[in-house]
Design a protein around this motif. Structure first.
Motif, mmCIF file in Angstrom:
data_model
loop_
_atom_site.group_PDB
_atom_site.id
_atom_site.type_symbol
_atom_site.label_atom_id
_atom_site.label_comp_id
_atom_site.label_asym_id
_atom_site.label_seq_id
_atom_site.Cartn_x
_atom_site.Cartn_y
_atom_site.Cartn_z
ATOM 1 N N SER A 4 -23.007 -47.242 -48.742
ATOM 2 C CA SER A 4 -24.140 -48.065 -48.349
ATOM 3 C C SER A 4 -24.512 -47.760 -46.901
ATOM 4 N N SER A 5 -25.806 -47.695 -46.616
ATOM 5 C CA SER A 5 -26.257 -47.344 -45.277
ATOM 6 C C SER A 5 -26.458 -48.568 -44.386
ATOM 7 N N ILE A 6 -26.209 -49.757 -44.884
ATOM 8 C CA ILE A 6 -26.383 -50.970 -44.090
ATOM 9 C C ILE A 6 -25.082 -51.268 -43.358
ATOM 10 N N PRO A 7 -25.117 -51.279 -42.009
ATOM 11 C CA PRO A 7 -23.896 -51.611 -41.275
ATOM 12 C C PRO A 7 -23.540 -53.083 -41.486
ATOM 13 N N PRO A 8 -22.247 -53.423 -41.441
ATOM 14 C CA PRO A 8 -21.828 -54.803 -41.690
ATOM 15 C C PRO A 8 -22.512 -55.818 -40.786
ATOM 16 N N ALA A 9 -22.803 -55.476 -39.528
ATOM 17 C CA ALA A 9 -23.426 -56.427 -38.602
ATOM 18 C C ALA A 9 -24.857 -56.770 -39.013
ATOM 19 N N ALA A 10 -25.503 -55.905 -39.807
ATOM 20 C CA ALA A 10 -26.895 -56.140 -40.180
ATOM 21 C C ALA A 10 -27.029 -56.998 -41.430
ATOM 22 N N VAL A 11 -25.937 -57.244 -42.121
ATOM 23 C CA VAL A 11 -25.969 -58.050 -43.334
ATOM 24 C C VAL A 11 -26.091 -59.513 -42.941
ATOM 25 N N THR A 12 -27.066 -60.212 -43.489
ATOM 26 C CA THR A 12 -27.233 -61.619 -43.169
ATOM 27 C C THR A 12 -26.582 -62.468 -44.248
ATOM 28 N N VAL A 13 -25.900 -63.480 -43.825
ATOM 29 C CA VAL A 13 -25.237 -64.420 -44.711
ATOM 30 C C VAL A 13 -25.860 -65.785 -44.446
ATOM 31 N N PRO A 14 -26.277 -66.494 -45.484
ATOM 32 C CA PRO A 14 -26.864 -67.820 -45.259
ATOM 33 C C PRO A 14 -25.907 -68.729 -44.482
ATOM 34 N N GLY A 15 -26.440 -69.396 -43.469
ATOM 35 C CA GLY A 15 -25.638 -70.318 -42.676
ATOM 36 C C GLY A 15 -24.838 -69.663 -41.570
ATOM 37 N N VAL A 16 -25.064 -68.361 -41.323
ATOM 38 C CA VAL A 16 -24.338 -67.639 -40.279
ATOM 39 C C VAL A 16 -25.352 -67.037 -39.307
ATOM 40 N N ALA A 17 -25.174 -67.300 -38.025
ATOM 41 C CA ALA A 17 -26.066 -66.748 -36.999
ATOM 42 C C ALA A 17 -25.721 -65.281 -36.769
ATOM 43 N N ASP A 52 -17.253 -71.822 -34.150
ATOM 44 C CA ASP A 52 -17.305 -71.473 -35.566
ATOM 45 C C ASP A 52 -18.710 -71.009 -35.956
ATOM 46 N N ASN A 53 -18.791 -69.830 -36.553
ATOM 47 C CA ASN A 53 -20.071 -69.289 -36.997
ATOM 48 C C ASN A 53 -20.046 -69.092 -38.514
ATOM 49 N N THR A 54 -19.706 -70.161 -39.200
ATOM 50 C CA THR A 54 -19.702 -70.149 -40.660
ATOM 51 C C THR A 54 -20.640 -71.249 -41.149
ATOM 52 N N PRO A 55 -20.969 -71.260 -42.426
ATOM 53 C CA PRO A 55 -21.842 -72.320 -42.939
ATOM 54 C C PRO A 55 -21.287 -73.730 -42.742
ATOM 55 N N THR A 56 -19.987 -73.865 -42.464
ATOM 56 C CA THR A 56 -19.396 -75.193 -42.263
ATOM 57 C C THR A 56 -19.258 -75.567 -40.789
ATOM 58 N N SER A 57 -19.886 -74.812 -39.887
ATOM 59 C CA SER A 57 -19.821 -75.081 -38.455
ATOM 60 C C SER A 57 -20.379 -76.463 -38.125
ATOM 61 N N ARG A 65 -26.990 -72.644 -32.600
ATOM 62 C CA ARG A 65 -25.705 -71.947 -32.643
ATOM 63 C C ARG A 65 -25.825 -70.549 -32.047
ATOM 64 N N ALA A 66 -26.912 -69.845 -32.350
ATOM 65 C CA ALA A 66 -27.120 -68.505 -31.790
ATOM 66 C C ALA A 66 -27.240 -68.579 -30.263
ATOM 67 N N ALA A 67 -27.923 -69.601 -29.755
ATOM 68 C CA ALA A 67 -28.056 -69.762 -28.301
ATOM 69 C C ALA A 67 -26.695 -70.037 -27.660
ATOM 70 N N LEU A 68 -25.884 -70.890 -28.279
ATOM 71 C CA LEU A 68 -24.555 -71.183 -27.747
ATOM 72 C C LEU A 68 -23.659 -69.944 -27.788
ATOM 73 N N LEU A 69 -23.729 -69.211 -28.880
ATOM 74 C CA LEU A 69 -22.939 -67.980 -28.977
ATOM 75 C C LEU A 69 -23.411 -66.951 -27.944
#
Length: 152
Positions: A4-17, A52-57, A65-69
């Motif tokens: 796969s040509s998509i790097p892991p950092a580019a994969v978006t997961v719902p609820g994760v910044a 915590d940067n998971t959907p349960t944060s 959350r992105a601003a705090l991170l």
């Protein structure tokens, strides 16, 4: 799916910044001059250990959350960079006394707790600490059944 040509950092997961280097470098241009995208991503991964940067944060709003991170990335970068590159320059704590003749600087943690003192080493960490005050307070949720911890 191998190759796969998509790097892991580019994969978006719902609820994760997701870290956005372009946005971060626009907010922190002094640090971005010395911190490249790869290094900043590494600091972001470390920042997720502190917030915590998971959907349960506890921080449900992804923009907040992105601003705090981002503040944590700036804090970690500042701690890691020499002063001439925009970093803290090895000083720990707030400057309590400064002298010009023969140059002397004294820093202190004052009466901050151990955790607060670590964040207080940089302006970014102090901003993060102030912005997350509400996350460090006890929460009471009325109506939830209380179950005693019974150990067998």
């Amino acid at each position: 799916m191998s190759g796969s040509s998509i790097p892991p950092a580019a994969v978006t997961v719902p609820g994760v910044a997701v870290f956005d280097y372009a946005a971060w470098s626009a907010l922190y241009p002094t640090l971005a001059q010395s911190v490249g995208a790869g290094q900043a991503q590494g600091y972001y991964d470390l920042a997720c250990l502190y917030l915590d940067n998971t959907p349960t944060s506890l921080v449900r709003d992804l923009d907040r959350r992105a601003a705090l991170l981002g503040l944590l990335v700036a804090h970690l970068a500042s701690l890691g960079l020499p002063q001439e590159q925009g970093g803290a320059g090895g000083l720990v704590g707030r400057v309590a006394q400064a002298t010009r003749g023969s140059v002397s600087v004294r820093t202190e943690f004052a009466t901050l707790s151990e955790r607060a003192a670590w964040f207080g080493q940089t302006q970014y960490g102090a901003s993060f600490w102030a912005a997350t005050r509400g996350l460090r307070q006890a929460r009471y949720v009325p109506g939830l059944p209380q179950r005693p911890a019974i150990w067998p």
